[in-house]
Design a protein around this motif. Structure first.
Motif: not given
Ligand code: ADP
Ligand code: MG
Length: 350
Positions: A144-155, A250-253, A255-257, A322-327
């Motif tokens: 399942a493609l969950r919202r908490d699956g994002a990892q630092n460095g992902d595209d 981002l919140e569920r995972s 991390c930031g972006a 890794a830095q929280p928030g969306l830039r």
């Protein structure tokens, strides 16, 4: 056709009862019964459309039938699930045969495309048309493609083009006086994006399959590098606008972006618009029902090939960090300040 009012049970029988195909028991009893295949889990989602809130009263009934199901199938797509069945709760001020015939035509045309069966529902009278669908799909739990699956460095990727549905809404409302004129074809195209969105089911299934393949590769060769074996995609469908929906990931995972706003895919109709309209539509416009997803850069080439095989543009718009928030940045990596937020039914702004 004579547009005569119908009673509740005649209405259900005539417009919403079809020969049962997959369900063990379908429309007509207190509950429907479904078998769940042993290797699968059930993905379940509900979405409502309310007259005056989600659609204009004069909206074409056929398109409305399509959209009521499409927004639900879009949630299944965002989870990587295969649609199987749905229920329909329908509230109507009056039961008009012509409207019901068109509505059910639009609904079943899309349902048949995905072999998704109507298995039950509820029908009532109410002052405004209210359409509530619950859709069911199958997905192997680990895929399942969950919202908490994002990892630092992902595209970070998005499918299709963003912003046309919001542009159409602004056009209907005459909202932005400086909106550039569009050709008849362009108008038809943006109206279609608003009224008849297509759920990205094939993409969701392909991304879920990527996760399964990565797991199998890990089982076959446990010494392979972790970046290739822990790979899982996170995904969300863009219903409320890219900024808001990506922020949920981002919140569920945790991390930031960083997102390059010059990389956001948009149509020729939107490219004709002043920059503030383009940004507003691509960043905070909802209702496009494209998928925003993250994936390890090790599968970048696989995703590019997927775009070709699905004949669906897939654009790489940024990176998870890794830095929280969306830039937000532009092509030259300069920060961009954008203050509009995404759609929220309970905020004060419409
Ligand atoms: P109950 O009173 O047990 O809730 P209803 O009388 O509301 O059942 O509905 C009768 C049957 O018709 C049920 O199987 C229900 O799922 C189905 N049904 C009702 N409305 C719809 C609808 N809009 N679309 C599909 N099935 C419906
Ligand atoms: Mg009952």
């Amino acid at each position: 056709m004579i547009d005569t009012p119908l009673n509740e049970f005649a209405l259900i029988k005539r417009y919403f009862t079809r020969p049962r195909k997959k369900a063990f028991l379908g429309v007509g009893d207190d509950c429907a019964l479904l078998h769940v295949p042993p290797t699968q889990t059930l993905a379940i989602t509900s979405d409502m459309l309310v007259q005056g809130r989600h659609f204009f009263p004069h909206t074409d009934a056929k398109r409305l039938g399509h959209k009521a199901l499409a927004v639900n199938l879009s949630d299944l797509a965002a989870m990587g699930a295969q649609p199987t069945a749905f229920t329909l709760a329908l509230a109507l001020p009056t039961a008009h045969a012509a409207w019901l015939a068109d509505f059910s035509d639009g609904l079943f045309a899309l349902a048949d495309q995905y072999d998704c069966e109507l298995i039950g529902g509820d029908t009532t009278r109410a002052p405004l048309i209210t359409l509530s669908i619950t859709a069911l799909g199958y997905v192997p739990a680990h895929a399942a493609l969950r919202r908490d699956g994002a990892q630092n460095g992902d595209d970070i990727w998005v499918s299709g083009e963003l912003g046309d549905a919001r542009l159409a809404l602004a056009h209907i409302r005459n909202e932005w006086p400086h909106q550039a004129p569009l050709t008849r074809n362009e108008l038809a195209q943006i109206y279609q994006r608003l009224e008849q969105p297509y759920p990205r089911i094939a993409l969701g299934l392909a991304l879920a399959n990527l996760t399964t393949l990565a797991r199998q590769a890990h089982h076959a060769d446990p010494s392979s590098p972790p970046s290739q074996i822990t790979h899982a995609c996170a995904a969300i469908d863009i219903s409320d606008g890219l900024i808001g929906d990506l922020t949920h990931i981002l919140e569920r995972s945790a991390c930031g972006a960083t997102v390059n706003i010059d990389a956001l895919p948009h149509s020729i109709a939107l490219a004709k618009q002043p920059q503030d309209i383009q940004r507003r539509c691509t960043l905070t416009g909802g209702d496009d029902y494209e998928l925003c997803f993250t994936a390890s850069s090790t599968v970048r080439h696989t995703i590019e090939k997927l775009s070709t095989s699905l004949a669906l543009p897939l654009s790489r718009i940024g990176k998870i960090d890794a830095q929280p928030g969306l830039r937000l940045v532009d092509q030259k990596e300069q920060p961009v300040i954008f203050s509009q937020s995404s759609f929220d039914h309970f905020s004060d702004t419409p």
